[in-house]
Design a protein around this motif. Structure first.
Motif, short mmCIF file in Angstrom:
data_model
loop_
_atom_site.label_atom_id
_atom_site.label_comp_id
_atom_site.label_asym_id
_atom_site.label_seq_id
_atom_site.Cartn_x
_atom_site.Cartn_y
_atom_site.Cartn_z
N ALA A 73 -12.47 27.26 54.79
CA ALA A 73 -12.11 28.35 53.89
C ALA A 73 -10.95 27.96 52.97
CB ALA A 73 -11.75 29.60 54.70
N VAL A 74 -9.93 27.30 53.53
CA VAL A 74 -8.79 26.89 52.71
C VAL A 74 -9.22 25.82 51.70
CG1 VAL A 74 -6.50 25.82 52.74
CG2 VAL A 74 -7.10 27.49 54.49
N VAL A 75 -10.00 24.85 52.16
CA VAL A 75 -10.46 23.79 51.25
C VAL A 75 -11.29 24.40 50.12
CG1 VAL A 75 -11.98 21.79 51.04
CG2 VAL A 75 -10.38 21.92 52.95
N ASN A 76 -12.22 25.29 50.45
CA ASN A 76 -13.07 25.89 49.42
C ASN A 76 -12.30 26.77 48.46
OD1 ASN A 76 -16.09 25.36 49.50
ND2 ASN A 76 -15.64 25.59 51.67
N LEU A 77 -11.34 27.53 48.98
CA LEU A 77 -10.53 28.38 48.10
C LEU A 77 -9.85 27.55 47.03
CD1 LEU A 77 -9.17 31.19 47.55
CD2 LEU A 77 -7.31 30.41 49.03
N PHE A 78 -9.19 26.46 47.44
CA PHE A 78 -8.45 25.64 46.48
C PHE A 78 -9.38 24.75 45.66
CE2 PHE A 78 -4.95 26.82 49.29
CZ PHE A 78 -3.97 27.15 48.35
N ALA A 79 -10.47 24.26 46.27
CA ALA A 79 -11.40 23.41 45.52
C ALA A 79 -12.02 24.19 44.36
CB ALA A 79 -12.49 22.87 46.44
N TYR A 80 -12.36 25.47 44.60
CA TYR A 80 -12.98 26.27 43.54
C TYR A 80 -11.97 26.71 42.48
CZ TYR A 80 -17.77 26.19 44.98
OH TYR A 80 -19.05 25.77 45.22
N MET A 81 -10.68 26.67 42.81
CA MET A 81 -9.67 26.83 41.76
C MET A 81 -9.84 25.74 40.71
SD MET A 81 -6.10 27.79 43.72
CE MET A 81 -5.17 27.16 42.32
N GLY A 82 -10.10 24.52 41.17
CA GLY A 82 -10.30 23.41 40.25
C GLY A 82 -11.67 23.42 39.61
N THR A 83 -12.69 23.76 40.39
CA THR A 83 -14.06 23.77 39.87
C THR A 83 -14.20 24.71 38.68
OG1 THR A 83 -14.96 23.24 42.06
CG2 THR A 83 -16.46 24.27 40.48
N ALA A 84 -13.51 25.83 38.73
CA ALA A 84 -13.63 26.84 37.68
C ALA A 84 -13.18 26.31 36.31
CB ALA A 84 -12.81 28.08 38.05
N ILE A 85 -12.26 25.35 36.30
CA ILE A 85 -11.70 24.89 35.02
C ILE A 85 -11.99 23.42 34.75
CG2 ILE A 85 -9.84 26.59 35.10
CD1 ILE A 85 -8.01 24.15 35.95
N LEU A 86 -12.77 22.78 35.62
CA LEU A 86 -12.94 21.32 35.51
C LEU A 86 -13.64 20.92 34.21
CD1 LEU A 86 -12.35 18.70 36.97
CD2 LEU A 86 -14.54 18.92 38.17
N ILE A 87 -14.71 21.62 33.84
CA ILE A 87 -15.42 21.30 32.60
C ILE A 87 -14.54 21.58 31.40
CG2 ILE A 87 -17.46 21.79 31.21
CD1 ILE A 87 -18.03 20.30 33.80
N LEU A 88 -13.79 22.68 31.46
CA LEU A 88 -12.87 23.01 30.37
C LEU A 88 -11.80 21.93 30.23
CD1 LEU A 88 -12.36 25.35 28.37
CD2 LEU A 88 -10.75 26.30 30.04
N TYR A 89 -11.29 21.44 31.36
CA TYR A 89 -10.30 20.36 31.36
C TYR A 89 -10.89 19.09 30.73
CZ TYR A 89 -7.63 16.50 33.59
OH TYR A 89 -6.92 15.37 33.86
N ALA A 90 -12.14 18.78 31.11
CA ALA A 90 -12.78 17.57 30.58
C ALA A 90 -12.97 17.65 29.08
CB ALA A 90 -14.11 17.33 31.29
N THR A 91 -13.31 18.83 28.57
CA THR A 91 -13.58 18.97 27.14
C THR A 91 -12.30 19.13 26.33
OG1 THR A 91 -13.94 21.35 27.50
CG2 THR A 91 -15.88 19.93 27.45
N ARG A 92 -11.41 20.05 26.74
CA ARG A 92 -10.24 20.37 25.91
C ARG A 92 -9.06 19.43 26.13
NH1 ARG A 92 -9.95 27.02 25.80
NH2 ARG A 92 -12.00 27.33 24.83
N THR A 93 -8.77 19.11 27.39
CA THR A 93 -7.62 18.26 27.67
C THR A 93 -7.95 16.78 27.44
OG1 THR A 93 -6.81 19.85 29.30
CG2 THR A 93 -5.89 17.64 29.39
N LEU A 94 -9.13 16.36 27.92
CA LEU A 94 -9.49 14.94 27.82
C LEU A 94 -10.32 14.61 26.59
CD1 LEU A 94 -10.42 14.24 31.57
CD2 LEU A 94 -8.18 14.06 30.44
N GLY A 95 -10.90 15.62 25.95
CA GLY A 95 -11.69 15.40 24.75
C GLY A 95 -13.03 14.73 24.99
N LEU A 96 -13.61 14.92 26.18
CA LEU A 96 -14.92 14.31 26.48
C LEU A 96 -16.05 15.16 25.91
CD1 LEU A 96 -14.41 13.24 30.22
CD2 LEU A 96 -13.70 12.07 28.13
#
Length: 403
Positions: free
Chosen positions: A222-245
């Protein structure tokens, strides 16, 4: 294991079903976009409706399946229902009656019968294979899941582009038909159904709370999934906007990264022999969290950043598969036959219930700080959850001798 006739048929059927699951994740939203012009709000609601049954139906489904038995028949019903629901989309499109409400209804139905299917899945598998054979069987299925993840996500987009969305959805429905055909050909000796008093709705949760090993694993998950999905929610946004992929590079990163799951399935047996089952469960969760920690380190130009993201994807998917195989083995040897569906339902309710919470927190935190910081906090939280598996109830757990 593939010489075992019933397991071979089960393996073929489940590989087809898992391919259908991955295909649905891409084909249904793409069809909504291409056929009806769905936007971000509509797609968000479509995704939420697909997740809701995991939270609200897992406990009742576990109770019902344990009380009635017939796990194979419930899985057959789930395959038929999912196939019919998906077929209804192209049929109504060709009739000129397709609308977004129909997509929402299909997402809800597919999500509900996904719950039924997977709550019955482990009890049926355990009825076919026991002891150390279960570990080999689960490794094969996890390897297949990793491959279908890559093929399903890639093929869905390609088939939608090449054959149009309605035809692609018909192919999607056929995968569930193939799964059902294979399930219909097996004859496992299933555990008898639980009595009315034994099949109480909360019995699975009560059993988990009384078992130190499984309770500790659930807390960690439960703890791993809670925090992992914090990242999953923004990962594509991070890849496009922050990294420019770009989209193609992002697709390549996560498509190739999913192959880490194949490596995880191939190496788990060797690791388990060296470390034992409990330490292998801890290694899986820690490896998953370690992969998440790589994402915020992505720096440099596009290709360098994509390469670092790829390392993170490969490492995390290896960890996911190690953790999944270990969890399946622990539940197979710890949970009584009469409680398997209810324990699985209770575990799924909590394990899946924290995911949308984590996703919302990730979005809010990303807006309040920045995406890279949010990913770093996501990884730190996941590492803390994974470290719970180093505690005594899990650390010295061994694989039971064959029965």
């Amino acid at each position: 294991m593939l010489r075992h006739r019933d397991f071979r048929r089960f393996f073929i059927g489940q590989s087809a079903s898992m391919l259908g699951d991955q295909f649905s994740d891409v084909a249904i939203p793409l069809a909504a976009i291409l056929l009806l012009g769905a936007g971000s709000v509509e797609l968000g609601l479509l995704t939420a409706l697909g997740l809701l049954p995991s939270i609200f139906l897992s406990l009742p489904a576990g109770s019902l399946i344990d009380r009635t038995g017939r796990r194979r028949e419930w899985m057959l019903t789930a395959d038929a229902a999912r196939a019919l629901a998906i077929v209804s989309l192209p049929v109504t499109f060709f009739l000129g009656a397709l609308n977004l409400m129909h997509f929402y209804f299909v997402a809800l139905i597919v999500g509900a019968f996904d719950v039924v299917f997977f709550v019955a899945y482990q009890p049926l598998l355990v009825s076919m294979v026991r002891g150390r054979d279960y570990l080999a069987a689960n490794s094969l299925l996890s390897g297949s899941r990793a491959i279908t993840h890559v093929v399903g996500l890639s093929a869905a987009g390609a088939l939608v582009a090449a054959l149009t969305a309605p035809v692609a959805l018909l192919i999607n429905a056929f995968s569930f038909v193939l799964s059902g055909v294979q399930l219909a050909r097996i004859r496992p000796v299933e555990a008898p159904p639980a009595g009315a008093e034994e099949s109480r709705l909360r019995a699975g949760l009560h059993w988990i709370l009384g078992n130190h090993v499984v309770k500790c694993l659930l807390l960690s998950s439960a703890v791993v999934n809670l925090f992992a999905y914090m990242g999953t929610a923004i990962l594509i946004l991070y890849a496009t906007r922050t990294l420019g992929l770009g989209p193609a590079l992002i697709g390549a990163v996560f498509g190739v990264g999913a192959l880490g799951g194949v490596a995880g399935a191939a190496t788990f047996g060797m690791m388990q022999k060296r470390l034992g089952l409990g330490r292998s469960a801890a290694a899986g969760a820690l490896t998953l969290a370690g992969g998440l920690a790589v994402y915020p380190m992505a720096l440099g130009g596009q290709h360098q950043a994509a390469g670092i993201m790829l390392i993170g994807a490969l490492v995390s998917t290896v960890g996911i598969v190690w953790a999944d195989i270990a969890l399946g083995a622990v539940l197979a040897q710890e949970v009584p036959d009469a409680l398997r569906a209810r324990v699985g339902g209770a575990y799924r309710t909590i394990n899946y219930g924290v995911r949308p919470v984590g996703a919302v927190l990730g979005g809010l935190l990303g807006a309040a700080t920045d995406l890279r910081t949010t990913l770093a906090l996501s990884a730190l939280g996941a590492i803390s959850g994974a470290a719970l598996r180093l505690r005594q109830p899990i650390r010295h757990l061994k694989l039971a001798d064959p029965t």
